[in-house]
Design a protein around this motif. Structure first.
Motif, PDB file in Angstrom:
ATOM      1  N   ASP A 107       6.909   1.653  -1.775  1.00  0.00           N
ATOM      2  CA  ASP A 107       5.547   1.112  -1.879  1.00  0.00           C
ATOM      3  C   ASP A 107       4.565   2.076  -1.209  1.00  0.00           C
ATOM      4  OD1 ASP A 107       3.781  -1.701  -0.415  1.00  0.00           O
ATOM      5  OD2 ASP A 107       3.297  -0.488  -2.172  1.00  0.00           O
ATOM      6  N   ARG A 164      -7.091   3.317  -3.245  1.00  0.00           N
ATOM      7  CA  ARG A 164      -7.781   2.515  -4.268  1.00  0.00           C
ATOM      8  C   ARG A 164      -9.290   2.693  -4.136  1.00  0.00           C
ATOM      9  NH1 ARG A 164      -3.693  -2.731  -3.847  1.00  0.00           N
ATOM     10  NH2 ARG A 164      -2.077  -1.747  -5.116  1.00  0.00           N
ATOM     11  N   PHE A 189      -5.753  -7.667   2.867  1.00  0.00           N
ATOM     12  CA  PHE A 189      -4.846  -8.055   1.783  1.00  0.00           C
ATOM     13  C   PHE A 189      -4.462  -9.538   1.806  1.00  0.00           C
ATOM     14  CE2 PHE A 189      -4.517  -4.311  -0.483  1.00  0.00           C
ATOM     15  CZ  PHE A 189      -4.037  -3.222   0.232  1.00  0.00           C
TER      16      PHE A 189
HETATM   17  C1  GZL Z   1       0.496  -2.192  -3.041  1.00  0.00           C
HETATM   18  C2  GZL Z   1       0.891  -3.034  -1.855  1.00  0.00           C
HETATM   19  C3  GZL Z   1      -0.215  -3.939  -1.507  1.00  0.00           C
HETATM   20  C4  GZL Z   1      -0.527  -4.956  -2.595  1.00  0.00           C
HETATM   21  C5  GZL Z   1      -0.968  -6.099  -1.765  1.00  0.00           C
HETATM   22  O1  GZL Z   1       1.607  -1.496  -3.507  1.00  0.00           O
HETATM   23  O2  GZL Z   1       1.160  -2.211  -0.726  1.00  0.00           O
HETATM   24  O3  GZL Z   1       0.146  -4.678  -0.354  1.00  0.00           O
HETATM   25  O4  GZL Z   1      -1.513  -4.508  -3.486  1.00  0.00           O
HETATM   26  C6  GZL Z   1       0.063  -6.061  -0.661  1.00  0.00           C
HETATM   27  O5  GZL Z   1      -0.958  -7.331  -2.426  1.00  0.00           O
HETATM   28  O6  GZL Z   1      -0.347  -6.795   0.428  1.00  0.00           O
END
Ligand code: GZL
Length: 311
Positions: A107, A164, A189
């Motif tokens: 991620d 982003r 978030f």
């Molecule tokens: C994106 C991830 C983000 C999401 C959110 O890959 O790291 O973190 O977009 C999450 O929903 O909290």
């Protein structure tokens, strides 16, 4: 894991399966919960993996660092980290390297200075997600000179929040679009913090003459929708809204006309992650970054796509 439990001796190799330590950001969003499930399910179903040690970092970097140190002390075969923020990882990543334990990022990413301290990142191209949002905004408001924007940014210092934002405004600037960023604050978030920040935007600026809310994830957008409605305005009409992730709730808001554009961010990369981690443990040298597949969705696609959403 399937098959006999080899006791997770942590040294992997041979007939034994591998033991992996996974430091997850937290449980702040539907995306995160789906991501954790995807990774845990993939590990449980994978005969090559004896154990996945999972730690919920509760969006706290110190907790994540402590978990990584614990994985090092347990001599796991590989460490997976979804880093809550980009900076502050050098020491613990160096400790993992000194212990001969490879690190894979899942991620989110870390700052470039630490690039040599992890093998590879599997996740989204957050800048590309931002650029997709910017392309839609530039087109949608092409005939609205100096259109006004509010931005709900993700966790301060996180790769998705930084990138982003960067991608979105890079596109507007490249196209010479006339816009005004009226305000930009974090909603971390979460729905609760996104709603609270939106309430502050409304109190401070009002919504009249503001064309667009760019929310870096669904939860903050959905929280903002509540605040907008409580102020007597119509989300999706009085102010257009872009969200990023593509959860069921996000698409439902789109079907309800309260969200105008959805940039997908794909959490379901658990199986792909297990392949990457096993490859790394077994000496493979994958590319530094492997992007996961994801798309974008406009209003005419929300209805058809909603049944396909997995989280
Ligand atoms: C994106 C991830 C983000 C999401 C959110 O890959 O790291 O973190 O977009 C999450 O929903 O909290």
């Amino acid at each position: 894991a399937c098959g006999e439990d080899s006791g997770g001796d942590g040294n992997g190799g041979g007939g034994d399966g591998y033991v992996i330590g996974f430091s997850q950001v937290g449980a702040e969003s539907a995306w995160r919960t789906a991501n954790s499930k995807s990774v845990q399910d993939a590990a449980a179903a994978d005969d090559r993996i004896t154990e996945l040690k999972f730690d919920d970092g509760q969006q706290d970097q110190e907790k994540q660092i402590a978990a990584v140190r614990s994985f090092i002390n347990q001599a796991v075969d590989a460490i997976v980290i979804a880093p809550v923020v980009e900076t502050g990882w050098t020491d613990v990543l160096t400790e993992a390297s000194d212990a001969g334990i490879p690190v894979v990022l899942a991620d989110r990413g870390v700052e470039a200075a630490d690039e040599d301290l992890y093998v590879t990142r599997l996740g989204s191209d957050f800048e590309a997600e931002g650029r997709s949002a910017g392309e839609w905004a530039a087109t949608t408001f092409a005939t609205t000179p100096d259109f006004k924007i509010l931005e709900l940014t993700g966790t301060t210092g996180s790769a998705p929040a930084n990138d982003r934002k960067a991608g979105f405004f890079a596109v507007l600037d490249e196209k010479g679009v006339a816009y005004t960023l009226v305000d930009s604050q974090t909603g971390n978030f979460t729905a609760e913090e996104g709603k609270a920040t939106m309430e502050t935007f409304i109190t401070t600026h009002g919504l009249d003459g503001i064309q667009l809310l760019y929310a870096h994830n669904d939860e903050m957008g959905l929280g903002a929708i509540q605040a907008i409605e409580e102020s007597g305005k119509a989300p999706g009409t009085d102010i257009q809204i872009i969200i990023v992730d593509g959860s069921k709730a996000g698409f439902q808001a789109g079907v309800d006309g309260k969200v105008n554009y959805i940039v997908e961010c794909n959490p379901a990369f658990g199986e792909q992650l297990m392949d990457v981690v096993v490859d790394v443990i077994e000496g493979g040298s994958p590319e530094k970054f492997t992007p996961v597949e994801e798309g974008v969705f406009g209003p005419d696609q929300f209805e058809a796509e909603l049944p396909n959403r997995q989280f």
